[in-house]
Scaffold this active site. Structure first.
Site: not given
Ligand code: PAF
Length: 282
Positions: A32, A37, A149, A151-152, A155, A187
């Site tokens: 998506a 991205h 990114g 945003k996360d 992560q 997102s």
């Molecule tokens: O950020 C995301 O889209 C997901 O957490 C990732 C890093 C692709 C892992 O599935």
């Protein structure tokens, strides 16, 4: 443009590239694709000989079945968008079986405590799922650099820890948050917002911007209360958490200290759709 579903096909392409001493830029996604991205992919194209983009909605990182089932899946449109950037991009769009085999489970990671803060508190097992899939993807793709990114942001810190723990040589590159003109952080979940929710959503970033302005002069307690008030009685948006945390270990704070970098983090529900955002405060 090559689109592979099988791990063996990607492994074969990667082996050829490695023999030719080509650098591989990797952008892991759940598809998506949006401009955020694409900005990561564009940066990867500039910095590497070849770019691999994975499109895989990873079941082990979802703690909510509804969110997993409704996560937008748009592979054809994703491939079309990527081919506009470059037809040399290799897309890896595996099935869950291709990644996990018959045992779809997560590795139990100790990321030094970051995994228990914020998203970790509210999405049990989420970071084990993220860590596991990225370990598998990094092993298959063998990237020189991988792009994520901010945003996360949490992560991103987890991924940096993961490569330390797994002793992987990939360089992790964090990239700025990409926003709608209204300020809403891009997102894939935004596609699910209805008109009213979309119209209400700029409040999230506006709130963070005000927090950034007030951070120098107001106490953390005052700011926390103010943020919570912004979402009270809002028909479209429900605050799940707001925290001011140290940028280094993401531990939430009650009082500021000198010479420390802080960030504000927020998670909001628009109906069933969960939106997150964050901002550097100093
Ligand atoms: O950020 C995301 O889209 C997901 O957490 C990732 C890093 C692709 C892992 O599935």
């Amino acid at each position: 443009m090559q689109v592979h579903e099988k791990r063996r096909d990607i492994t074969a392409s990667v082996a050829i590239l490695k023999k030719q001493n080509k650098t591989i830029g990797f952008v892991p996604t759940m598809g998506a694709l949006h401009k955020g991205h694409l900005a990561l992919v564009e940066k990867a194209i500039k910095e590497n000989h070849i770019v691999i983009v994975s499109v895989f909605v990873n079941p082990t990182q979802f703690n909510n079945t509804d969110d997993l089932v409704n996560y937008p899946k748009t592979l054809d449109a994703d491939v079309a968008l990527l081919s506009k950037l470059s037809t040399d991009i290799i897309v890896f769009a595996p099935t869950a079986k291709e990644i996990y085999g018959d045992q779809m489970s997560s590795i139990d990671y100790d990321f030094g405590g970051i995994e228990n803060e914020m998203e970790g508190k509210f999405r049990s097992g989420h970071f084990d799922g993220v860590g596991t899939v990225l370990k598998y993807l990094f092993t298959i793709v063998s990237p020189t650099k991988a792009y994520f990114g901010e945003k996360d942001f949490q992560q991103l810190q987890i991924v940096k820890k993961l490569v330390e723990i797994e002793k992987m040589s990939v360089q992790i590159i964090g990239c700025p948050i990409y926003r709608e003109e209204s300020g809403l952080a891009l997102s894939s979940r935004n596609k699910r917002l209805n008109a009213e929710q979309f119209e209400a959503s700029p409040l999230i970033f506006k709130t963070l911007q005000q927090v950034q302005k007030d951070f120098g002069t107001k106490s953390v307690t005052t700011i926390n209360k103010w943020v919570s008030d912004q979402f009270k009685n809002n028909n479209e948006l429900e605050l799940e958490y707001f925290e001011i945390a140290k940028a280094s270990d993401l531990k939430s704070i009650k009082r500021k200290q000198k010479d420390t970098k802080y960030r504000a983090f927020i998670a909001v529900f628009a109906g069933k759709i969960r939106l997150i955002d964050n901002i550097a405060l100093n």
